[in-house]
Design an enzyme around this catalytic site. Structure first.
Site, PDB file in Angstrom:
ATOM      1  CG  HIS A  33      43.967  43.670  31.461  1.00  0.00           C
ATOM      2  ND1 HIS A  33      44.850  44.295  32.447  1.00  0.00           N
ATOM      3  CD2 HIS A  33      43.724  42.358  32.097  1.00  0.00           C
ATOM      4  CE1 HIS A  33      44.816  43.172  33.588  1.00  0.00           C
ATOM      5  NE2 HIS A  33      44.371  42.219  33.229  1.00  0.00           N
ATOM      6  CG  ASP A  35      44.589  38.860  31.828  1.00  0.00           C
ATOM      7  OD1 ASP A  35      45.036  39.394  32.853  1.00  0.00           O
ATOM      8  OD2 ASP A  35      43.096  39.112  31.127  1.00  0.00           O
ATOM      9  CG  MET A  68      47.897  36.189  36.417  1.00  0.00           C
ATOM     10  SD  MET A  68      46.174  35.979  35.733  1.00  0.00           S
ATOM     11  CE  MET A  68      46.595  36.942  34.143  1.00  0.00           C
ATOM     12  CG  MET A 137      44.312  39.402  41.290  1.00  0.00           C
ATOM     13  SD  MET A 137      43.989  39.664  39.571  1.00  0.00           S
ATOM     14  CE  MET A 137      42.578  38.764  38.825  1.00  0.00           C
ATOM     15  CG  ASP A 175      42.102  41.794  36.298  1.00  0.00           C
ATOM     16  OD1 ASP A 175      40.931  41.599  35.626  1.00  0.00           O
ATOM     17  OD2 ASP A 175      43.152  41.282  36.131  1.00  0.00           O
TER      18      ASP A 175
HETATM   19  C1  DX5 Z   1      41.777  36.700  35.370  1.00  0.00           C
HETATM   20  C2  DX5 Z   1      42.563  37.747  34.441  1.00  0.00           C
HETATM   21  C3  DX5 Z   1      41.294  38.830  34.244  1.00  0.00           C
HETATM   22  C4  DX5 Z   1      40.141  38.500  33.367  1.00  0.00           C
HETATM   23  C5  DX5 Z   1      39.035  39.405  33.622  1.00  0.00           C
HETATM   24  O1  DX5 Z   1      43.006  35.909  36.151  1.00  0.00           O
HETATM   25  O2  DX5 Z   1      43.374  38.321  35.236  1.00  0.00           O
HETATM   26  O3  DX5 Z   1      42.223  39.891  33.477  1.00  0.00           O
HETATM   27  O4  DX5 Z   1      40.674  38.615  31.789  1.00  0.00           O
HETATM   28  O5  DX5 Z   1      38.098  38.945  33.011  1.00  0.00           O
HETATM   29  P1  DX5 Z   1      36.508  39.032  33.320  1.00  0.00           P
HETATM   30  O6  DX5 Z   1      36.210  40.271  33.363  1.00  0.00           O
HETATM   31  O7  DX5 Z   1      35.815  38.252  32.556  1.00  0.00           O
HETATM   32  O8  DX5 Z   1      36.500  38.496  35.019  1.00  0.00           O
HETATM   33 ZN    ZN Z   2      44.226  40.432  34.458  1.00  0.00          ZN
END
Ligand code: DX5
Ligand code: ZN
Length: 216
Positions: A33, A35, A68, A137, A175
């Protein structure tokens, strides 16, 4: 289908990314994954194309790229060229979502849509039949290591119903704040893919943590 696990590289050690990528390659995890944050749609900046290309050069599993960013349509071809296998865009950033989804598919990537915690799942009613992945989310996007929002369970059940009603084969991904305390309940509610950052990379033994999350 057995559930999938996608460790989020946002929580990896950027001074030794190669080691963490190889750990995921050799683990039971299914996807990486990735980001991407622009400091505009979300109040944080992560990384862009050159890092993704370098990750791709050694990753042996698909890159699940979560955008994002504002105006994601401008960069769909660039993410394809950097090595994205799946591209997921936020409902909140796409005024012409159906067209964005089809452009992603035309670029030969799996297409995903993601909604923020405040947005009702029913907003996706007329797009779920077109997407491969719906990402829910479970924190407000922008940072790793945040606290899981419990209303996520109901949102996943609601989405599952919507997918059945609309004959959609989309997978449900969740996520944010995912760990051993909520994973089982998320899977029971209908999640197909768990994303976990801090819980995996912050563990003493990330490989073991991945296999424990896969065993649930
Ligand atoms: C948050 C991201 C996530 C994040 C998750 O905005 O989209 O993918 O990396 O991280 P954890 O598991 O630490 O919440
Ligand atoms: Zn993410």
């Amino acid at each position: 289908m057995a559930h999938l696990l996608a460790p989020s590289l946002l929580a990896a050690n950027f001074l030794n990314l190669e080691k963490d990528i190889k750990m995921v390659n050799d683990s039971q995890a299914d996807w990486f994954h990735v980001d991407v944050m622009d400091g505009h749609f979300v109040p944080n900046i992560s990384f862009g194309f050159s890092i993704i290309s370098q990750i791709k050069s050694i990753a042996t599993k698909p890159l699940d790229v979560h955008l994002m960013i504002s105006e994601p349509d401008r960069y769909i071809a660039d993410f394809k060229n950097s090595g994205a296998d799946h591209l997921t865009v936020h409902y909140e950033t796409c005024p012409h979502l159906q067209s964005s989804i089809h452009t992603i598919k035309k670029h030969d990537m799996k297409a995903g849509v993601v909604i923020n915690p405040h947005n009702p799942v029913c907003l996706l009613a007329d797009i779920v039949a077109d997407v491969d992945i719906v990402l829910i989310m479970s924190v407000n996007p922008g940072f790793g290591g945040q606290k899981f929002i419990p209303s996520t369970y109901n949102r996943i059940s609601e989405l599952k119903e919507l997918l059945l009603k609309k004959n959609s084969k989309a997978l449900i991904e969740v996520d944010g704040g995912v760990d051993a305390t909520n994973a089982e309940k998320l899977l029971k509610a209908g999640a197909d893919i768990l994303v976990a950052g801090t819980f995996v990379f912050g563990a003493d033994n990330p490989t073991k943590t991945i296999s424990e999350l896969k065993k649930i």
